[in-house]
Motif scaffolding. Structure first.
Motif, short mmCIF file in Angstrom:
data_model
loop_
_atom_site.label_atom_id
_atom_site.label_comp_id
_atom_site.label_asym_id
_atom_site.label_seq_id
_atom_site.Cartn_x
_atom_site.Cartn_y
_atom_site.Cartn_z
N MET A 1 0.84 -1.19 0.00
CA MET A 1 0.00 0.00 0.00
C MET A 1 0.88 1.25 0.00
O MET A 1 1.80 1.37 0.80
N ASP A 2 0.60 2.16 -0.92
CA ASP A 2 1.33 3.42 -0.97
C ASP A 2 0.82 4.38 0.09
O ASP A 2 -0.33 4.29 0.53
N PHE A 3 1.68 5.32 0.48
CA PHE A 3 1.28 6.34 1.45
C PHE A 3 1.41 7.71 0.80
O PHE A 3 2.42 8.03 0.18
N ASN A 4 0.35 8.51 0.93
CA ASN A 4 0.26 9.80 0.26
C ASN A 4 0.04 10.93 1.26
O ASN A 4 -0.54 10.73 2.33
N ILE A 5 0.46 12.10 0.86
CA ILE A 5 0.22 13.30 1.65
C ILE A 5 -0.21 14.42 0.70
O ILE A 5 0.28 14.50 -0.42
N ILE A 6 -1.18 15.23 1.12
CA ILE A 6 -1.68 16.33 0.30
C ILE A 6 -1.17 17.65 0.86
O ILE A 6 -1.52 18.03 1.98
N SER A 7 -0.33 18.32 0.08
CA SER A 7 0.16 19.64 0.45
C SER A 7 -0.93 20.67 0.12
O SER A 7 -1.37 20.76 -1.02
N PRO A 8 -1.40 21.45 1.11
CA PRO A 8 -2.63 22.22 0.92
C PRO A 8 -2.46 23.55 0.21
O PRO A 8 -1.44 24.23 0.34
N LEU A 9 -3.51 23.92 -0.52
CA LEU A 9 -3.70 25.29 -0.96
C LEU A 9 -4.42 26.02 0.17
O LEU A 9 -5.47 25.58 0.63
N LEU A 10 -3.86 27.12 0.65
CA LEU A 10 -4.49 27.88 1.73
C LEU A 10 -5.59 28.75 1.14
O LEU A 10 -5.33 29.72 0.43
N ILE A 11 -6.85 28.38 1.41
CA ILE A 11 -8.00 29.00 0.77
C ILE A 11 -8.25 30.40 1.32
O ILE A 11 -8.34 30.60 2.54
N THR A 12 -8.35 31.37 0.42
CA THR A 12 -8.66 32.75 0.77
C THR A 12 -9.86 33.22 -0.05
O THR A 12 -10.42 32.47 -0.86
N GLU A 13 -10.25 34.48 0.13
CA GLU A 13 -11.36 35.04 -0.65
C GLU A 13 -11.06 35.01 -2.15
O GLU A 13 -11.98 34.94 -2.96
N ALA A 14 -9.78 35.06 -2.50
CA ALA A 14 -9.42 35.03 -3.92
C ALA A 14 -9.72 33.67 -4.55
O ALA A 14 -9.92 33.58 -5.76
N HIS A 15 -9.75 32.61 -3.72
CA HIS A 15 -10.00 31.27 -4.22
C HIS A 15 -11.48 30.89 -4.13
O HIS A 15 -12.02 30.26 -5.05
N LEU A 16 -12.12 31.23 -3.02
CA LEU A 16 -13.51 30.84 -2.79
C LEU A 16 -14.43 31.84 -3.50
O LEU A 16 -14.71 32.92 -2.99
N THR A 17 -14.89 31.46 -4.68
CA THR A 17 -15.65 32.39 -5.51
C THR A 17 -17.15 32.32 -5.26
O THR A 17 -17.88 33.27 -5.61
N ALA A 18 -17.66 31.21 -4.69
CA ALA A 18 -19.10 31.11 -4.47
C ALA A 18 -19.38 30.00 -3.46
O ALA A 18 -18.61 29.05 -3.31
N SER A 19 -20.50 30.15 -2.74
CA SER A 19 -21.00 29.14 -1.82
C SER A 19 -22.46 29.44 -1.54
O SER A 19 -22.88 30.61 -1.57
N ASN A 20 -23.24 28.40 -1.28
CA ASN A 20 -24.63 28.64 -0.91
C ASN A 20 -24.80 28.87 0.59
O ASN A 20 -25.91 29.03 1.08
N ILE A 21 -23.69 28.88 1.35
CA ILE A 21 -23.73 29.24 2.76
C ILE A 21 -23.45 30.74 2.89
O ILE A 21 -22.39 31.22 2.46
N LEU A 22 -24.38 31.46 3.47
CA LEU A 22 -24.22 32.90 3.66
C LEU A 22 -23.57 33.19 5.01
O LEU A 22 -23.71 32.41 5.96
N GLU A 23 -22.87 34.31 5.09
CA GLU A 23 -22.31 34.75 6.38
C GLU A 23 -23.34 35.65 7.07
O GLU A 23 -23.19 36.88 7.11
#
Length: 301
Positions: A1-23
């Motif tokens: 079995m291989d072992f993997n790791i995901i290096s993250p993109l740090l999500i900001t307002e520039a990345h999150l363009t839409a959501s149906n959850i309102l603030e």
């Protein structure tokens, strides 16, 4: 079995363009409003929820307060999926949607703390849909006998890991978390670049770490105070010695970051999957060919 790791993109307002959850779960802080102790407000600048610590709380900006007037409680509901915790999930009736446009190549995604019947991932290149797949979240690993097959009830998986999709720079990644008739939840979403580190060897240790406490009342009776738990995972990995520098570079790049790690993207993940951080990495080198490295990871609540 291989072992993997995901290096993250740090999500900001520039990345999150839409959501149906309102603030809008609490009123936005207003400098002209006087708040009483216990009042809750949010900031659409920091995407955080704050609690007033005193009465007559006027013109004290919670985003710069030192704790005298405001207590920083948590991320807002919309941004809870990106606050590096599973215990503060984003929640919405029936379904949650997010649209993310990455600024780096992202070929993997992991979702933790799910309450969902289905998860759908779609990728758009402009107006053209280039990837679209829906995953049913029924966890068949709980079927361990004929009794559980017929009467065990439906159990849903709490996490999903996917790699190999075309999340290139500028593409739009649409995430839909569906729980029709119920409350859809997701504790954390990691979107980023997948790295294969090595092959998992025998001797993996998965340690349950309880953060609950035992206290005593005035009569000396024990009282258990539940505080959740985490895991410490020690994994020996076989890596070609020539790839040692590559593995060390990957570990260095994710040092201090919240990452996803897993052993297999499909089927059972064998208990070595998690949302957490690299705690230690020992890398002895065997000049003969393959080396066995020991990786220690800890999960987050």
């Amino acid at each position: 079995m291989d072992f993997n790791i995901i290096s993250p993109l740090l999500i900001t307002e520039a990345h999150l363009t839409a959501s149906n959850i309102l603030e809008d779960e609490y009123p936005d802080w207003d400098a002209a409003t006087t708040f009483a102790a216990g009042d809750l407000v949010l900031s659409t600048v920091t995407h955080r929820v704050y609690e007033s610590m005193q009465d007559s709380n006027l013109d004290n900006d919670p985003t710069v307060d030192d704790g005298t007037w405001w207590l920083d409680l948590r991320a807002t509901n919309r941004w809870s999926a990106f606050d590096n915790r599973r215990t503060n999930p984003a929640r919405r009736a029936d379904a949650i949607t997010y649209s993310i446009v990455p600024t780096m190549d992202c070929d993997a995604i992991s979702l933790w703390g799910l309450n969902a019947g289905e998860v759908r991932i779609a990728v758009w290149d402009g107006a053209t849909k280039i990837y679209d797949e829906t995953f049913v979240m029924v966890d068949r690993g709980n079927v361990v006998s004929s009794y559980t097959w017929f009467w065990g009830g439906v159990v849903y998986a709490r996490h999903k890991v996917l790699n190999g999709f075309p999340g290139y720079i500028g593409h739009r990644i649409d995430i839909t978390i569906s729980a029709p008739g119920g409350m859809a939840e997701v504790g954390n979403i990691i979107l980023g670049r997948n790295y294969l580190l090595g092959t998992v060897m025998d001797g993996v240790e998965v340690q349950h770490v309880s953060h609950s406490r035992k206290e005593y009342d005035q009569y000396g009776d024990e009282m258990l105070v539940p505080r959740g738990s985490t895991r410490k995972i020690t994994i020996p990995l076989r890596v070609p010695t020539i790839q040692g520098p590559r593995v060390m570079t990957v570990i260095s790049e994710v040092d201090g970051l919240v990452v996803s790690f897993y052993g297999s993207p499909t089927g059972g993940l064998y208990g070595v999957e998690g949302l957490g951080f690299v705690d230690d990495h020992t890398q002895p080198l065997d000049a003969a060919g393959d080396s066995v490295f020991t990786l220690v990871l800890k999960t987050l609540k």
